[in-house]
Design an enzyme around this catalytic site. Structure first.
Site, PDB file in Angstrom:
ATOM      1  N   LYS A 140      33.947  34.011  48.914  1.00 30.46           N
ATOM      2  CA  LYS A 140      35.020  33.224  49.531  1.00 30.46           C
ATOM      3  C   LYS A 140      35.754  34.085  50.556  1.00 30.46           C
ATOM      4  CE  LYS A 140      39.239  32.219  47.886  1.00 30.46           C
ATOM      5  NZ  LYS A 140      40.178  32.271  49.004  1.00 30.46           N
ATOM      6  N   ASP A 173      37.485  29.679  53.433  1.00 27.63           N
ATOM      7  CA  ASP A 173      38.712  29.080  52.886  1.00 27.63           C
ATOM      8  C   ASP A 173      39.846  29.211  53.912  1.00 27.63           C
ATOM      9  OD1 ASP A 173      40.752  28.210  51.186  1.00 27.63           O
ATOM     10  OD2 ASP A 173      40.874  30.098  50.092  1.00 27.63           O
ATOM     11  N   LYS A 228      41.628  26.376  54.989  1.00 28.99           N
ATOM     12  CA  LYS A 228      42.595  25.292  54.725  1.00 28.99           C
ATOM     13  C   LYS A 228      43.126  24.702  56.033  1.00 28.99           C
ATOM     14  CE  LYS A 228      44.181  27.504  50.428  1.00 28.99           C
ATOM     15  NZ  LYS A 228      43.593  28.854  50.555  1.00 28.99           N
ATOM     16  N   ASP A 250      45.985  20.189  60.801  1.00 28.10           N
ATOM     17  CA  ASP A 250      46.472  19.965  62.169  1.00 28.10           C
ATOM     18  C   ASP A 250      46.311  18.485  62.497  1.00 28.10           C
ATOM     19  OD1 ASP A 250      47.171  20.420  64.955  1.00 28.10           O
ATOM     20  OD2 ASP A 250      46.536  22.500  64.638  1.00 28.10           O
ATOM     21  N   THR A 261      47.828  26.171  43.960  1.00 29.87           N
ATOM     22  CA  THR A 261      48.060  26.553  42.555  1.00 29.87           C
ATOM     23  C   THR A 261      49.227  27.532  42.406  1.00 29.87           C
ATOM     24  OG1 THR A 261      46.211  28.043  42.901  1.00 29.87           O
ATOM     25  CG2 THR A 261      45.777  26.094  41.593  1.00 29.87           C
ATOM     26  N   ARG A 316      41.867  38.492  42.351  1.00 32.82           N
ATOM     27  CA  ARG A 316      42.387  39.745  41.803  1.00 32.82           C
ATOM     28  C   ARG A 316      41.725  40.221  40.512  1.00 32.82           C
ATOM     29  NH1 ARG A 316      48.361  37.727  43.325  1.00 32.82           N
ATOM     30  NH2 ARG A 316      47.188  35.789  43.130  1.00 32.82           N
TER      31      ARG A 316
HETATM   32  O1  C5P Z   1      43.644  36.601  43.221  1.00 30.74           O
HETATM   33  P1  C5P Z   1      43.478  35.186  42.751  1.00 30.74           P
HETATM   34  O2  C5P Z   1      42.417  35.012  41.706  1.00 30.74           O
HETATM   35  O3  C5P Z   1      44.788  34.524  42.414  1.00 30.74           O
HETATM   36  O4  C5P Z   1      42.888  34.482  44.078  1.00 30.74           O
HETATM   37  C1  C5P Z   1      42.880  33.138  44.307  1.00 30.74           C
HETATM   38  C2  C5P Z   1      42.288  32.860  45.658  1.00 30.74           C
HETATM   39  O5  C5P Z   1      42.190  31.448  45.774  1.00 30.74           O
HETATM   40  C3  C5P Z   1      43.093  33.350  46.861  1.00 30.74           C
HETATM   41  O6  C5P Z   1      42.136  33.761  47.838  1.00 30.74           O
HETATM   42  C4  C5P Z   1      43.843  32.130  47.324  1.00 30.74           C
HETATM   43  O7  C5P Z   1      44.020  32.103  48.724  1.00 30.74           O
HETATM   44  C5  C5P Z   1      42.894  31.009  46.923  1.00 30.74           C
HETATM   45  N1  C5P Z   1      43.482  29.692  46.686  1.00 30.74           N
HETATM   46  C6  C5P Z   1      44.490  29.473  45.757  1.00 30.74           C
HETATM   47  N2  C5P Z   1      45.011  28.209  45.575  1.00 30.74           N
HETATM   48  C7  C5P Z   1      44.526  27.184  46.290  1.00 30.74           C
HETATM   49  C8  C5P Z   1      43.521  27.399  47.233  1.00 30.74           C
HETATM   50  C9  C5P Z   1      42.998  28.670  47.386  1.00 30.74           C
HETATM   51  O8  C5P Z   1      44.903  30.401  45.087  1.00 30.74           O
HETATM   52  N3  C5P Z   1      44.988  25.961  46.057  1.00 30.74           N
END
Ligand code: C5P
Length: 227
Positions: free
Chosen positions: A30, A59, A61, A64, A118, A208
């Site tokens: 991703k 990703d 998102k 526009d 989220t 992470r």
């Molecule tokens: O580090 P972590 O596991 O929290 O990463 C979540 C990833 O998912 C990040 O790259 C974040 O940009 C992405 N993301 C998110 N919530 C969304 C869409 C994408 O956390 N609704």
């Protein structure tokens, strides 16, 4: 279920080292905003060179006006990624225009819509959208379904309900996964791999917990064992 690993490290070199360390595992890569803004198309090509049969989720998102979103979506498709996303809050007209343009191109990728990030809790979400997360996320998912998208990005806790209100094959991709109960960070609605599976997630996104681990490959393998 499939695993998307977020390449959210501070440099292209670190992200590519992560890609190398995961070589041979059945995972999607991703690529998010920071990596793409900084490292662009050459970065996607380097990932592809390291793993020609691997899949890339861009990703960005997109959000526009309809014509600008559809133009951007075409540019995304031309880069050959297997999946990308837009914000459902851009509206049905924008999503429909994106799908009309994308599906006219060769090898159209999967297109998902972001419902509720989220990182929002109920209070933060209501301050922006004026409604409870679940009701609004379900509405956004219906809009995306009716606009011909393949699925949505949502929290694990909305996955099942969204499938009930759309159809079971409408894909859900769920970030906020803390596979073994790790720290949530800025994510508010987190879940383990088991819960994601129970709730019918088609894709989980893990950032992470993998890239900050001493041995990212080991964590990814342990996640895949639970599928
Ligand atoms: O580090 P972590 O596991 O929290 O990463 C979540 C990833 O998912 C990040 O790259 C974040 O940009 C992405 N993301 C998110 N919530 C969304 C869409 C994408 O956390 N609704």
């Amino acid at each position: 279920m499939q695993l998307c690993v977020a390449l959210d490290l501070p440099s292209a070199a670190q992200n590519l080292a992560l890609v190398r360390s995961l070589h041979g595992l059945d995972v999607w890569m991703k690529v998010g905003l920071r990596a793409f803004i900084r490292d662009g198309k050459p970065f996607l090509e380097e990932i592809r060179a390291l793993n020609p049969s691997g899949k890339i989720f861009l990703d960005l998102k997109l959000h526009d006006i309809p014509n600008t979103m559809a133009d951007a979506a075409e540019a995304v498709v031309e880069m050959g990624v297997e999946m990308f996303n837009v914000h459902a809050s851009a509206g049905k007209e924008a999503m429909q225009m994106v799908m009309a343009r994308v599906s006219a191109l060769p090898n159209p990728p999967l297109v998902l819509a972001v419902t509720a990030l989220t990182s929002f809790d109920e209070t933060g979400f209501k301050a922006v959208y004026g409604e409870a997360v679940e009701a609004k996320a379900t509405q956004f998912a219906k809009d995306a379904f009716e606009s011909g998208l393949h699925g949505v990005v949502c929290s694990v806790y909305e996955s099942q309900k969204i499938k009930t209100f759309t159809c079971k094959d409408f894909l859900t991709l769920t970030p906020g996964i803390r596979p073994f109960g790790e720290e949530a960070g800025d994510q508010k609605r987190v879940a383990t791999v088991e819960v994601a599976k129970q709730e019918g997630s088609d894709f989980i996104v893990v950032g992470r917990p993998i890239y900050q681990a001493a041995n990212p490959r080991d964590v990814a393998e342990r996640i895949l064992e639970r599928f």
